[in-house]
Design an enzyme around this catalytic site. Structure first.
Site, PDB file in Angstrom:
ATOM      1  N   CYS A  78       0.795  -1.020  -0.078  1.00 54.61           N
ATOM      2  CA  CYS A  78       0.209   0.036   0.013  1.00 54.61           C
ATOM      3  C   CYS A  78       0.702   1.430   0.146  1.00 54.61           C
ATOM      4  O   CYS A  78       0.411   2.268  -0.192  1.00 54.61           O
ATOM      5  CB  CYS A  78      -0.768   0.054   1.208  1.00 54.61           C
ATOM      6  N   HIS A  80      -3.441   6.838   2.225  1.00 54.71           N
ATOM      7  CA  HIS A  80      -3.957   5.631   1.730  1.00 54.71           C
ATOM      8  C   HIS A  80      -5.190   5.216   2.285  1.00 54.71           C
ATOM      9  O   HIS A  80      -5.330   5.401   3.617  1.00 54.71           O
ATOM     10  CB  HIS A  80      -2.886   4.446   2.243  1.00 54.71           C
ATOM     11  N   ASN A  94     -10.246  -0.721   0.259  1.00 53.92           N
ATOM     12  CA  ASN A  94      -8.848  -0.654   0.401  1.00 53.92           C
ATOM     13  C   ASN A  94      -8.414  -1.170  -1.059  1.00 53.92           C
ATOM     14  O   ASN A  94      -8.422  -2.440  -1.391  1.00 53.92           O
ATOM     15  CB  ASN A  94      -8.317  -1.310   1.588  1.00 53.92           C
TER      16      ASN A  94
HETATM   17  N1  COA Z   1     -18.105  -9.104  10.083  1.00 54.88           N
HETATM   18  C1  COA Z   1     -18.474  -9.462  11.189  1.00 54.88           C
HETATM   19  N2  COA Z   1     -17.793  -9.722  12.316  1.00 54.88           N
HETATM   20  C2  COA Z   1     -16.494  -9.773  12.163  1.00 54.88           C
HETATM   21  C3  COA Z   1     -16.206  -9.623  10.719  1.00 54.88           C
HETATM   22  C4  COA Z   1     -16.988  -9.347   9.896  1.00 54.88           C
HETATM   23  N3  COA Z   1     -16.774  -8.554   8.386  1.00 54.88           N
HETATM   24  N4  COA Z   1     -14.760  -9.693  10.800  1.00 54.88           N
HETATM   25  C5  COA Z   1     -14.304  -9.965  11.966  1.00 54.88           C
HETATM   26  N5  COA Z   1     -15.584 -10.036  12.836  1.00 54.88           N
HETATM   27  C6  COA Z   1     -15.540 -10.560  14.272  1.00 54.88           C
HETATM   28  C7  COA Z   1     -14.234 -11.304  14.571  1.00 54.88           C
HETATM   29  O1  COA Z   1     -14.488 -12.513  14.276  1.00 54.88           O
HETATM   30  C8  COA Z   1     -14.311 -10.985  16.134  1.00 54.88           C
HETATM   31  O2  COA Z   1     -15.609 -11.714  16.710  1.00 54.88           O
HETATM   32  P1  COA Z   1     -15.030 -12.673  17.973  1.00 54.88           P
HETATM   33  O3  COA Z   1     -15.017 -11.486  19.191  1.00 54.88           O
HETATM   34  O4  COA Z   1     -16.464 -13.360  18.269  1.00 54.88           O
HETATM   35  O5  COA Z   1     -13.835 -13.302  18.098  1.00 54.88           O
HETATM   36  C9  COA Z   1     -14.900  -9.606  16.059  1.00 54.88           C
HETATM   37  O6  COA Z   1     -15.613  -9.295  14.953  1.00 54.88           O
HETATM   38  C10 COA Z   1     -13.710  -8.789  16.599  1.00 54.88           C
HETATM   39  O7  COA Z   1     -13.008  -8.975  15.618  1.00 54.88           O
HETATM   40  P2  COA Z   1     -11.389  -8.072  15.337  1.00 54.88           P
HETATM   41  O8  COA Z   1     -10.454  -8.674  14.322  1.00 54.88           O
HETATM   42  O9  COA Z   1     -10.955  -7.635  16.744  1.00 54.88           O
HETATM   43  O10 COA Z   1     -12.054  -6.653  14.912  1.00 54.88           O
HETATM   44  P3  COA Z   1     -11.618  -5.171  15.045  1.00 54.88           P
HETATM   45  O11 COA Z   1     -12.420  -4.300  15.936  1.00 54.88           O
HETATM   46  O12 COA Z   1     -10.050  -5.321  15.151  1.00 54.88           O
HETATM   47  O13 COA Z   1     -11.890  -5.101  13.547  1.00 54.88           O
HETATM   48  C11 COA Z   1     -10.785  -4.822  11.366  1.00 54.88           C
HETATM   49  C12 COA Z   1     -11.138  -5.774  12.259  1.00 54.88           C
HETATM   50  C13 COA Z   1      -9.944  -5.626  10.211  1.00 54.88           C
HETATM   51  C14 COA Z   1     -11.644  -3.937  10.888  1.00 54.88           C
HETATM   52  C15 COA Z   1      -9.832  -3.872  12.084  1.00 54.88           C
HETATM   53  O14 COA Z   1      -8.767  -4.565  12.874  1.00 54.88           O
HETATM   54  C16 COA Z   1      -8.636  -2.984  11.288  1.00 54.88           C
HETATM   55  O15 COA Z   1      -9.327  -1.940  10.591  1.00 54.88           O
HETATM   56  N6  COA Z   1      -7.364  -3.184  11.095  1.00 54.88           N
HETATM   57  C17 COA Z   1      -6.684  -2.669  10.112  1.00 54.88           C
HETATM   58  C18 COA Z   1      -6.756  -3.142   8.797  1.00 54.88           C
HETATM   59  C19 COA Z   1      -6.125  -2.552   7.528  1.00 54.88           C
HETATM   60  O16 COA Z   1      -6.441  -1.469   7.412  1.00 54.88           O
HETATM   61  N7  COA Z   1      -5.439  -3.203   6.725  1.00 54.88           N
HETATM   62  C20 COA Z   1      -4.892  -2.803   5.623  1.00 54.88           C
HETATM   63  C21 COA Z   1      -3.742  -1.976   5.688  1.00 54.88           C
HETATM   64  S1  COA Z   1      -2.760  -1.304   4.393  1.00 54.88           S
END
Ligand code: COA
Length: 323
Positions: A111, A246, A276
């Protein structure tokens, strides 16, 4: 030494996929995706290849720049989802647009790819080895996504953006960084050792991500990278017109704005409609902002990418109107 952006272009696949569409595929909801990421829909390629989108964006940038394909000395494509290992995407774009005199190469920095590519163009222009460079960020991440993993498949989209650049007269400053020791938090496309000595089943590895770790990396690194950039340039936040980050996640962008004590209005957003798109996100946003007429002569703008590698980088440039 600085570069001037003569024209921008972008291409998004025709096919729109909403959060509700994804809720039919994996256990998720529009409410969950929108509240955690700001994403409402993304474009997913149905016939468009990475090369096709890159060439479309490149042609649009050339048209706006009023530059002929044979005036291009170099094509740089930032991508992690090229259609082939070889020929590279840049060579394939060259063939489509007819930029016969160009030297063509791809650059892989996830990215941050467009930032690294723009800096590479700057260095070639500064050295005199190139005069006019077509810089493209193009991705079809949809072919690398695990469509059964709700934690990642809701985040990404396909698309391409491009800029035609040449020598400029305004401010140009940059900061870049990498941390290979954290590479495991975001991986994709491992090609395992597989030959007559090693019997390994070769399967293309899909995107795997520790979302929380990547989130923490982004909200810490981006503000410090931009602060370092401003310090290097001898400028303060108030002098910056726009920060084009980004487009990974709305919450990351809001958190950066808050940590920098800058108004959110200075951070254009299109992650809601594009998701993204990795190396394509900054040039797609830049093209949108440019075509809307939001950029004026002398505006100081910051472009900032961050992602897999881990890699990050920011560029401060002064907008030079082409009119
Ligand atoms: N829909 C519903 N539930 C979902 C889900 C979805 N699409 N994806 C994950 N979950 C669930 C998980 O299974 C977890 O459930 P559990 O508590 O029963 O285990 C819960 O939601 C929380 O998951 P978690 O991974 O802790 O969520 P989060 O608040 O960290 O959000 C992201 C996840 C990916 C949105 C967040 O971590 C994020 O934005 N990270 C940066 C990613 C990014 O930008 N990457 C590219 C960088 S270039």
């Amino acid at each position: 030494m600085s570069i001037k952006i003569l024209g921008t272009g972008s291409y998004l696949p025709e096919n729109r996929v909403t959060n509700d569409d994804l809720a039919k595929l994996v256990e998720t909801s529009d409410e969950w995706i929108a509240s955690r990421t700001g994403i409402r829909e993304r474009r997913i390629a149905s016939f468009e290849t990475t090369t096709y989108m890159a060439a479309k964006a490149g042609k649009r940038a050339l048209k706006q720049a009023d530059v002929c394909p044979d005036e291009i000395d170099m094509i740089l494509v930032a991508t992690l989802s090229g259609d082939h290992a070889t020929p590279n995407t840049a060579c394939q774009v060259q063939e489509i647009i007819g930029a016969d005199k160009a030297v063509c190469m791809d650059l892989s920095a996830a990215c941050s790819g467009f930032i690294f590519a723009l800096n590479t163009a700057n260095v070639y222009i500064e050295s005199g080895l190139a005069k006019t460079v077509l810089v493209i960020g193009a991705e079809s991440l949809s072919k690398l996504v695990d469509w059964k993993d709700r934690g990642t498949c809701v985040l990404f989209g396909d698309g391409a953006g491009a800029a035609v650049v040449t020598k400029g007269t305004g401010i140009y400053e940059t900061v870049m960084g990498s941390n290979g020791s954290k590479g495991a938090v975001l991986t994709c496309g491992e090609r395992k050792l597989s030959n007559l000595l090693v019997d390994t089943k070769q399967e293309l590895e899909q995107i795997k991500m520790d979302g929380q770790e990547v989130f923490r990396f982004a909200v810490r690194t981006v503000p410090s990278c931009i602060r370092e950039l401003l310090k290097k340039a001898g400028l303060c936040c108030e002098e910056i017109r726009y920060y084009l980050l980004h487009q990974a996640n709305l919450r990351i962008i809001q958190s950066v704005a808050k940590r920098m004590k800058e108004p959110e209005e200075k951070f254009p957003v299109n992650v809601d409609l594009c998701g993204n798109t990795s190396s394509a996100s900054i040039p797609i946003l830049l093209d949108e902002w440019n075509r809307k007429g939001n950029l004026s002569q002398g505006d100081k703008i910051v472009l900032c990418g961050f992602g897999g590698g881990l890699t990050w980088g920011a560029i401060l440039l002064e907008w030079e109107s082409n009119k």
